[in-house]
Scaffold this motif. Structure first.
Motif, PDB file in Angstrom:
ATOM      1  N   ALA A  20       0.850  -1.183   0.000  1.00 16.67           N
ATOM      2  CA  ALA A  20       0.000   0.000   0.000  1.00 16.67           C
ATOM      3  C   ALA A  20       0.887   1.234   0.000  1.00 16.67           C
ATOM      4  O   ALA A  20       1.424   1.625   1.027  1.00 16.67           O
ATOM      5  CB  ALA A  20      -0.913  -0.018   1.212  1.00 16.67           C
ATOM      6  N   ALA A  21       1.094   1.806  -1.170  1.00 19.29           N
ATOM      7  CA  ALA A  21       1.980   2.959  -1.307  1.00 19.29           C
ATOM      8  C   ALA A  21       1.421   4.174  -0.594  1.00 19.29           C
ATOM      9  O   ALA A  21       2.135   4.907   0.050  1.00 19.29           O
ATOM     10  CB  ALA A  21       2.192   3.279  -2.776  1.00 19.29           C
ATOM     11  N   LEU A  22       0.143   4.380  -0.715  1.00 16.06           N
ATOM     12  CA  LEU A  22      -0.506   5.499  -0.070  1.00 16.06           C
ATOM     13  C   LEU A  22      -1.801   4.977   0.535  1.00 16.06           C
ATOM     14  O   LEU A  22      -2.709   4.584  -0.185  1.00 16.06           O
ATOM     15  CB  LEU A  22      -0.786   6.621  -1.072  1.00 16.06           C
ATOM     16  CG  LEU A  22      -1.114   7.961  -0.419  1.00 16.06           C
ATOM     17  CD1 LEU A  22      -0.524   9.090  -1.228  1.00 16.06           C
ATOM     18  CD2 LEU A  22      -2.577   8.150  -0.254  1.00 16.06           C
ATOM     19  N   THR A  23      -1.843   4.908   1.842  1.00 18.73           N
ATOM     20  CA  THR A  23      -3.022   4.386   2.519  1.00 18.73           C
ATOM     21  C   THR A  23      -3.938   5.536   2.912  1.00 18.73           C
ATOM     22  O   THR A  23      -3.467   6.636   3.202  1.00 18.73           O
ATOM     23  CB  THR A  23      -2.633   3.581   3.776  1.00 18.73           C
ATOM     24  OG1 THR A  23      -1.890   4.427   4.653  1.00 18.73           O
ATOM     25  CG2 THR A  23      -1.796   2.375   3.415  1.00 18.73           C
ATOM     26  N   ASN A  38       0.759  10.206 -10.076  1.00 17.75           N
ATOM     27  CA  ASN A  38       0.012  11.378  -9.611  1.00 17.75           C
ATOM     28  C   ASN A  38      -1.228  10.949  -8.833  1.00 17.75           C
ATOM     29  O   ASN A  38      -1.813   9.916  -9.112  1.00 17.75           O
ATOM     30  CB  ASN A  38      -0.416  12.242 -10.803  1.00 17.75           C
ATOM     31  CG  ASN A  38       0.781  12.745 -11.578  1.00 17.75           C
ATOM     32  OD1 ASN A  38       1.763  13.191 -11.009  1.00 17.75           O
ATOM     33  ND2 ASN A  38       0.705  12.668 -12.895  1.00 17.75           N
ATOM     34  N   MET A  39      -1.629  11.800  -7.869  1.00 13.53           N
ATOM     35  CA  MET A  39      -2.764  11.468  -7.015  1.00 13.53           C
ATOM     36  C   MET A  39      -3.577  12.716  -6.709  1.00 13.53           C
ATOM     37  O   MET A  39      -3.027  13.747  -6.339  1.00 13.53           O
ATOM     38  CB  MET A  39      -2.249  10.879  -5.707  1.00 13.53           C
ATOM     39  CG  MET A  39      -3.281  10.701  -4.623  1.00 13.53           C
ATOM     40  SD  MET A  39      -4.375   9.315  -4.867  1.00 13.53           S
ATOM     41  CE  MET A  39      -3.253   7.975  -4.615  1.00 13.53           C
ATOM     42  N   LEU A  40      -4.898  12.616  -6.864  1.00 12.71           N
ATOM     43  CA  LEU A  40      -5.857  13.618  -6.396  1.00 12.71           C
ATOM     44  C   LEU A  40      -6.536  12.982  -5.201  1.00 12.71           C
ATOM     45  O   LEU A  40      -7.057  11.872  -5.305  1.00 12.71           O
ATOM     46  CB  LEU A  40      -6.867  13.945  -7.495  1.00 12.71           C
ATOM     47  CG  LEU A  40      -7.980  14.914  -7.130  1.00 12.71           C
ATOM     48  CD1 LEU A  40      -7.403  16.302  -6.879  1.00 12.71           C
ATOM     49  CD2 LEU A  40      -9.013  14.962  -8.236  1.00 12.71           C
ATOM     50  N   LYS A  55       4.950  11.569  -7.971  1.00 13.26           N
ATOM     51  CA  LYS A  55       5.317  12.821  -8.632  1.00 13.26           C
ATOM     52  C   LYS A  55       4.545  13.981  -8.029  1.00 13.26           C
ATOM     53  O   LYS A  55       5.125  14.937  -7.557  1.00 13.26           O
ATOM     54  CB  LYS A  55       5.076  12.739 -10.139  1.00 13.26           C
ATOM     55  CG  LYS A  55       6.080  11.896 -10.864  1.00 13.26           C
ATOM     56  CD  LYS A  55       5.861  11.981 -12.354  1.00 13.26           C
ATOM     57  CE  LYS A  55       6.874  11.108 -13.074  1.00 13.26           C
ATOM     58  NZ  LYS A  55       6.644  11.110 -14.505  1.00 13.26           N
ATOM     59  N   THR A  56       3.218  13.896  -8.069  1.00  8.87           N
ATOM     60  CA  THR A  56       2.379  14.996  -7.598  1.00  8.87           C
ATOM     61  C   THR A  56       1.230  14.446  -6.762  1.00  8.87           C
ATOM     62  O   THR A  56       0.565  13.495  -7.166  1.00  8.87           O
ATOM     63  CB  THR A  56       1.796  15.787  -8.782  1.00  8.87           C
ATOM     64  OG1 THR A  56       2.867  16.260  -9.593  1.00  8.87           O
ATOM     65  CG2 THR A  56       0.979  16.976  -8.293  1.00  8.87           C
ATOM     66  N   ILE A  57       1.004  15.069  -5.608  1.00  5.44           N
ATOM     67  CA  ILE A  57      -0.173  14.765  -4.793  1.00  5.44           C
ATOM     68  C   ILE A  57      -0.933  16.064  -4.583  1.00  5.44           C
ATOM     69  O   ILE A  57      -0.360  17.054  -4.127  1.00  5.44           O
ATOM     70  CB  ILE A  57       0.208  14.162  -3.428  1.00  5.44           C
ATOM     71  CG1 ILE A  57       0.941  12.829  -3.613  1.00  5.44           C
ATOM     72  CG2 ILE A  57      -1.045  13.974  -2.565  1.00  5.44           C
ATOM     73  CD1 ILE A  57       1.437  12.215  -2.317  1.00  5.44           C
ATOM     74  N   VAL A  58      -2.215  16.066  -4.944  1.00  9.13           N
ATOM     75  CA  VAL A  58      -3.091  17.221  -4.713  1.00  9.13           C
ATOM     76  C   VAL A  58      -4.057  16.818  -3.602  1.00  9.13           C
ATOM     77  O   VAL A  58      -4.857  15.900  -3.772  1.00  9.13           O
ATOM     78  CB  VAL A  58      -3.866  17.612  -5.988  1.00  9.13           C
ATOM     79  CG1 VAL A  58      -4.810  18.762  -5.694  1.00  9.13           C
ATOM     80  CG2 VAL A  58      -2.900  17.971  -7.108  1.00  9.13           C
ATOM     81  N   LEU A  59      -3.960  17.495  -2.459  1.00 11.13           N
ATOM     82  CA  LEU A  59      -4.812  17.212  -1.310  1.00 11.13           C
ATOM     83  C   LEU A  59      -5.967  18.199  -1.300  1.00 11.13           C
ATOM     84  O   LEU A  59      -5.773  19.390  -1.086  1.00 11.13           O
ATOM     85  CB  LEU A  59      -3.999  17.313  -0.013  1.00 11.13           C
ATOM     86  CG  LEU A  59      -4.740  17.015   1.288  1.00 11.13           C
ATOM     87  CD1 LEU A  59      -5.208  15.560   1.323  1.00 11.13           C
ATOM     88  CD2 LEU A  59      -3.857  17.322   2.486  1.00 11.13           C
ATOM     89  N   GLU A  69       8.682   9.814  -0.568  1.00 12.75           N
ATOM     90  CA  GLU A  69       9.245  10.862  -1.421  1.00 12.75           C
ATOM     91  C   GLU A  69       8.196  11.340  -2.417  1.00 12.75           C
ATOM     92  O   GLU A  69       7.484  10.537  -3.016  1.00 12.75           O
ATOM     93  CB  GLU A  69      10.453  10.288  -2.168  1.00 12.75           C
ATOM     94  CG  GLU A  69      11.194  11.265  -3.010  1.00 12.75           C
ATOM     95  CD  GLU A  69      12.428  10.662  -3.641  1.00 12.75           C
ATOM     96  OE1 GLU A  69      12.868  11.192  -4.675  1.00 12.75           O
ATOM     97  OE2 GLU A  69      12.958   9.663  -3.117  1.00 12.75           O
ATOM     98  N   VAL A  70       8.128  12.654  -2.600  1.00 11.53           N
ATOM     99  CA  VAL A  70       7.171  13.235  -3.536  1.00 11.53           C
ATOM    100  C   VAL A  70       7.817  14.461  -4.190  1.00 11.53           C
ATOM    101  O   VAL A  70       8.582  15.176  -3.548  1.00 11.53           O
ATOM    102  CB  VAL A  70       5.835  13.584  -2.840  1.00 11.53           C
ATOM    103  CG1 VAL A  70       6.013  14.633  -1.775  1.00 11.53           C
ATOM    104  CG2 VAL A  70       4.771  13.989  -3.836  1.00 11.53           C
TER     105      VAL A  70
END
Length: 106
Positions: A20-23, A38-40, A55-59, A69-70
């Motif tokens: 799970a890279a991003l939980t 990339n993640m929204l 690369k990119t995370i938009v919260l 790392e991002v």
């Protein structure tokens, strides 16, 4: 039919293993482009694990805990915390949110 069990084991063994890279917490909004990294995201709590790279995370809202790392993080309404060992490579944009950087974060 007797060899069916071996066939299932073979198929399962060939599936790619990915942690799970991003939980995120339950009922999160999550739109991910895994090919580009990339993640929204909108979640009560999300966590980028150590050793994982985006690369990119938009919260959009909620809380993001970064241990990995991002390249870029954009916070529209929420809070991001960079923990020891985490790495921000390019930029952090905060509009209507907050951020913390713990000792040892880069």
């Amino acid at each position: 039919m007797r060899n069916c069990g071996w066939f299932v084991i073979l198929i399962l063994a060939l599936l790619p293993l990915r942690g799970a890279a991003l939980t995120t917490t339950e009922n999160a909004l999550r739109v991910e482009d895994t090919a580009e990294g990339n993640m929204l995201l909108g979640a009560e709590l999300a966590r980028l694990e150590k050793g994982e790279i985006y690369k990119t995370i938009v919260l959009l809202w909620g809380k993001l805990e970064v241990y990995g790392e991002v390249d870029e993080v954009v916070v529209l309404s929420g809070h991001v915390t960079f923990h020891e060992g985490s790495r921000l490579n390019k930029s952090l944009v905060v509009m209507g949110g907050t951020f913390d950087s713990m000792p040892g974060a880069q």
